[in-house]
Scaffold this motif. Structure first.
Motif, PDB file in Angstrom:
ATOM      1  N   SER A   1       0.862  -1.177   0.000  1.00 23.51           N
ATOM      2  CA  SER A   1       0.000   0.000   0.000  1.00 23.51           C
ATOM      3  C   SER A   1       0.900   1.228   0.000  1.00 23.51           C
ATOM      4  N   ASN A   2       0.420   2.283  -0.661  1.00 22.59           N
ATOM      5  CA  ASN A   2       1.191   3.520  -0.719  1.00 22.59           C
ATOM      6  C   ASN A   2       0.237   4.694  -0.844  1.00 22.59           C
ATOM      7  N   ASP A   3       0.307   5.615   0.118  1.00 25.97           N
ATOM      8  CA  ASP A   3      -0.390   6.892  -0.015  1.00 25.97           C
ATOM      9  C   ASP A   3       0.620   7.989   0.277  1.00 25.97           C
ATOM     10  N   THR A   4       0.198   9.229   0.336  1.00 31.27           N
ATOM     11  CA  THR A   4       1.160  10.326   0.461  1.00 31.27           C
ATOM     12  C   THR A   4       1.938  10.304   1.776  1.00 31.27           C
ATOM     13  N   GLY A   5       1.370   9.748   2.838  1.00 28.42           N
ATOM     14  CA  GLY A   5       2.032   9.796   4.141  1.00 28.42           C
ATOM     15  C   GLY A   5       2.598   8.493   4.648  1.00 28.42           C
ATOM     16  N   SER A   6       2.308   7.379   3.959  1.00 26.80           N
ATOM     17  CA  SER A   6       2.817   6.102   4.444  1.00 26.80           C
ATOM     18  C   SER A   6       2.856   5.068   3.318  1.00 26.80           C
ATOM     19  N   ALA A   7       3.622   4.017   3.558  1.00 29.21           N
ATOM     20  CA  ALA A   7       3.719   2.914   2.605  1.00 29.21           C
ATOM     21  C   ALA A   7       4.146   1.667   3.367  1.00 29.21           C
ATOM     22  N   TRP A   8       3.715   0.508   2.873  1.00 27.80           N
ATOM     23  CA  TRP A   8       4.167  -0.750   3.443  1.00 27.80           C
ATOM     24  C   TRP A   8       4.166  -1.827   2.370  1.00 27.80           C
ATOM     25  N   THR A   9       4.966  -2.852   2.585  1.00 24.03           N
ATOM     26  CA  THR A   9       4.995  -4.009   1.714  1.00 24.03           C
ATOM     27  C   THR A   9       5.231  -5.246   2.553  1.00 24.03           C
ATOM     28  N   SER A  10       4.645  -6.350   2.123  1.00 26.94           N
ATOM     29  CA  SER A  10       4.796  -7.628   2.803  1.00 26.94           C
ATOM     30  C   SER A  10       4.839  -8.708   1.725  1.00 26.94           C
ATOM     31  N   PHE A  11       5.677  -9.715   1.897  1.00 30.97           N
ATOM     32  CA  PHE A  11       5.819 -10.717   0.850  1.00 30.97           C
ATOM     33  C   PHE A  11       6.291 -12.051   1.416  1.00 30.97           C
ATOM     34  N   TYR A  12       5.974 -13.117   0.670  1.00 28.61           N
ATOM     35  CA  TYR A  12       6.537 -14.428   0.961  1.00 28.61           C
ATOM     36  C   TYR A  12       7.876 -14.556   0.234  1.00 28.61           C
ATOM     37  N   ARG A  13       7.895 -14.151  -1.036  1.00 25.20           N
ATOM     38  CA  ARG A  13       9.134 -14.160  -1.812  1.00 25.20           C
ATOM     39  C   ARG A  13       9.184 -12.902  -2.654  1.00 25.20           C
ATOM     40  N   PHE A  14      10.353 -12.267  -2.699  1.00 27.08           N
ATOM     41  CA  PHE A  14      10.497 -11.008  -3.443  1.00 27.08           C
ATOM     42  C   PHE A  14      11.916 -10.900  -3.991  1.00 27.08           C
ATOM     43  N   GLU A  15      12.017 -10.448  -5.246  1.00 22.98           N
ATOM     44  CA  GLU A  15      13.318 -10.176  -5.849  1.00 22.98           C
ATOM     45  C   GLU A  15      13.146  -9.036  -6.846  1.00 22.98           C
ATOM     46  N   GLY A  16      13.970  -8.006  -6.720  1.00 22.02           N
ATOM     47  CA  GLY A  16      13.901  -6.878  -7.640  1.00 22.02           C
ATOM     48  C   GLY A  16      13.913  -5.544  -6.920  1.00 22.02           C
ATOM     49  N   THR A  17      13.171  -4.582  -7.489  1.00 21.61           N
ATOM     50  CA  THR A  17      13.120  -3.213  -6.963  1.00 21.61           C
ATOM     51  C   THR A  17      11.673  -2.779  -6.818  1.00 21.61           C
ATOM     52  N   GLU A  18      11.340  -2.242  -5.658  1.00 22.15           N
ATOM     53  CA  GLU A  18      10.006  -1.670  -5.431  1.00 22.15           C
ATOM     54  C   GLU A  18      10.188  -0.233  -4.968  1.00 22.15           C
ATOM     55  N   VAL A  19       9.376   0.666  -5.520  1.00 21.58           N
ATOM     56  CA  VAL A  19       9.504   2.092  -5.240  1.00 21.58           C
ATOM     57  C   VAL A  19       8.198   2.633  -4.673  1.00 21.58           C
ATOM     58  N   PHE A  20       8.314   3.396  -3.597  1.00 22.52           N
ATOM     59  CA  PHE A  20       7.177   4.098  -3.014  1.00 22.52           C
ATOM     60  C   PHE A  20       7.427   5.595  -3.083  1.00 22.52           C
ATOM     61  N   LYS A  21       6.352   6.354  -3.180  1.00 21.37           N
ATOM     62  CA  LYS A  21       6.442   7.817  -3.264  1.00 21.37           C
ATOM     63  C   LYS A  21       5.678   8.413  -2.079  1.00 21.37           C
ATOM     64  N   LEU A  22       6.405   9.117  -1.200  1.00 21.15           N
ATOM     65  CA  LEU A  22       5.818   9.793  -0.048  1.00 21.15           C
ATOM     66  C   LEU A  22       5.935  11.293  -0.249  1.00 21.15           C
ATOM     67  N   THR A  23       5.127  12.060   0.479  1.00 17.01           N
ATOM     68  CA  THR A  23       5.158  13.516   0.360  1.00 17.01           C
ATOM     69  C   THR A  23       5.259  14.158   1.730  1.00 17.01           C
ATOM     70  N   ILE A  24       6.210  15.079   1.859  1.00 18.79           N
ATOM     71  CA  ILE A  24       6.305  15.908   3.063  1.00 18.79           C
ATOM     72  C   ILE A  24       5.675  17.247   2.716  1.00 18.79           C
ATOM     73  N   GLU A  25       4.710  17.658   3.521  1.00 21.68           N
ATOM     74  CA  GLU A  25       3.921  18.859   3.235  1.00 21.68           C
ATOM     75  C   GLU A  25       4.786  20.107   3.075  1.00 21.68           C
ATOM     76  N   SER A  26       4.345  20.994   2.201  1.00 15.81           N
ATOM     77  CA  SER A  26       5.031  22.250   1.913  1.00 15.81           C
ATOM     78  C   SER A  26       5.230  23.072   3.185  1.00 15.81           C
ATOM     79  N   GLY A  27       6.416  23.615   3.343  1.00 21.33           N
ATOM     80  CA  GLY A  27       6.719  24.467   4.495  1.00 21.33           C
ATOM     81  C   GLY A  27       7.042  23.712   5.768  1.00 21.33           C
ATOM     82  N   LYS A  28       7.083  22.390   5.710  1.00 22.74           N
ATOM     83  CA  LYS A  28       7.361  21.580   6.896  1.00 22.74           C
ATOM     84  C   LYS A  28       8.590  20.705   6.676  1.00 22.74           C
TER      85      LYS A  28
END
Length: 134
Positions: free
Chosen positions: A36-63
């Motif tokens: 799951s991925n939204d602007t403030g958090s992301a998580w991943t869970s797997f039994y088997r994984f190989e490769g690259t996974e990318v998440f995009k988070l956002t830190i609010e303007s001025g903070k």
């Protein structure tokens, strides 16, 4: 002629419109993988994984904020990086049997990419990331 040109243009528009033009791209092979991925958090869970996974988070303007992260891995090895516009920087590495629960350094407002890369196949792992304002 016009009809053929219109079809080609429509195909190009659909191809680039659906794939997007992000700075990083996920490409992996996985079994029993959830995420799951939204602007403030992301998580991943797997039994088997190989490769690259990318998440995009956002830190609010001025903070500023930190990224709270946790993870565990039964077997394999993976490295997590982040990029907040400057350069790809290592956040942490997990090896077989490792667990982690920590925070990043203070990061400026804007987009933060979290990049997970494996160096060999990984099993029974989970990772989570959350933007924490202080």
């Amino acid at each position: 002629m016009k009809k053929g040109l219109c079809i080609v243009l429509a195909m190009l528009l659909l191809t680039f419109g659906l794939t997007g033009c992000g700075k990083y791209a996920s490409h992996y092979s996985a079994v029993a993988h959830a995420y799951s991925n939204d602007t403030g958090s992301a998580w991943t869970s797997f039994y088997r994984f190989e490769g690259t996974e990318v998440f995009k988070l956002t830190i609010e303007s001025g903070k500023t904020a930190k990224i709270q992260y946790s993870g565990e891995l039964e077997t394999g090895s993976l490295t997590v990086y982040y990029d907040c516009g400057k350069a790809k920087t290592q956040l942490f590495t997990l090896h077989s049997g490792d667990e982690i629960n920590a925070c990043s350094e203070e990061l400026a407002a804007g987009t933060v990419y979290v990049i997970i890369e494996t160096s060999d196949p990984c099993t029974n792992g989970s990772l989570s990331f959350e933007v924490i304002y202080g």
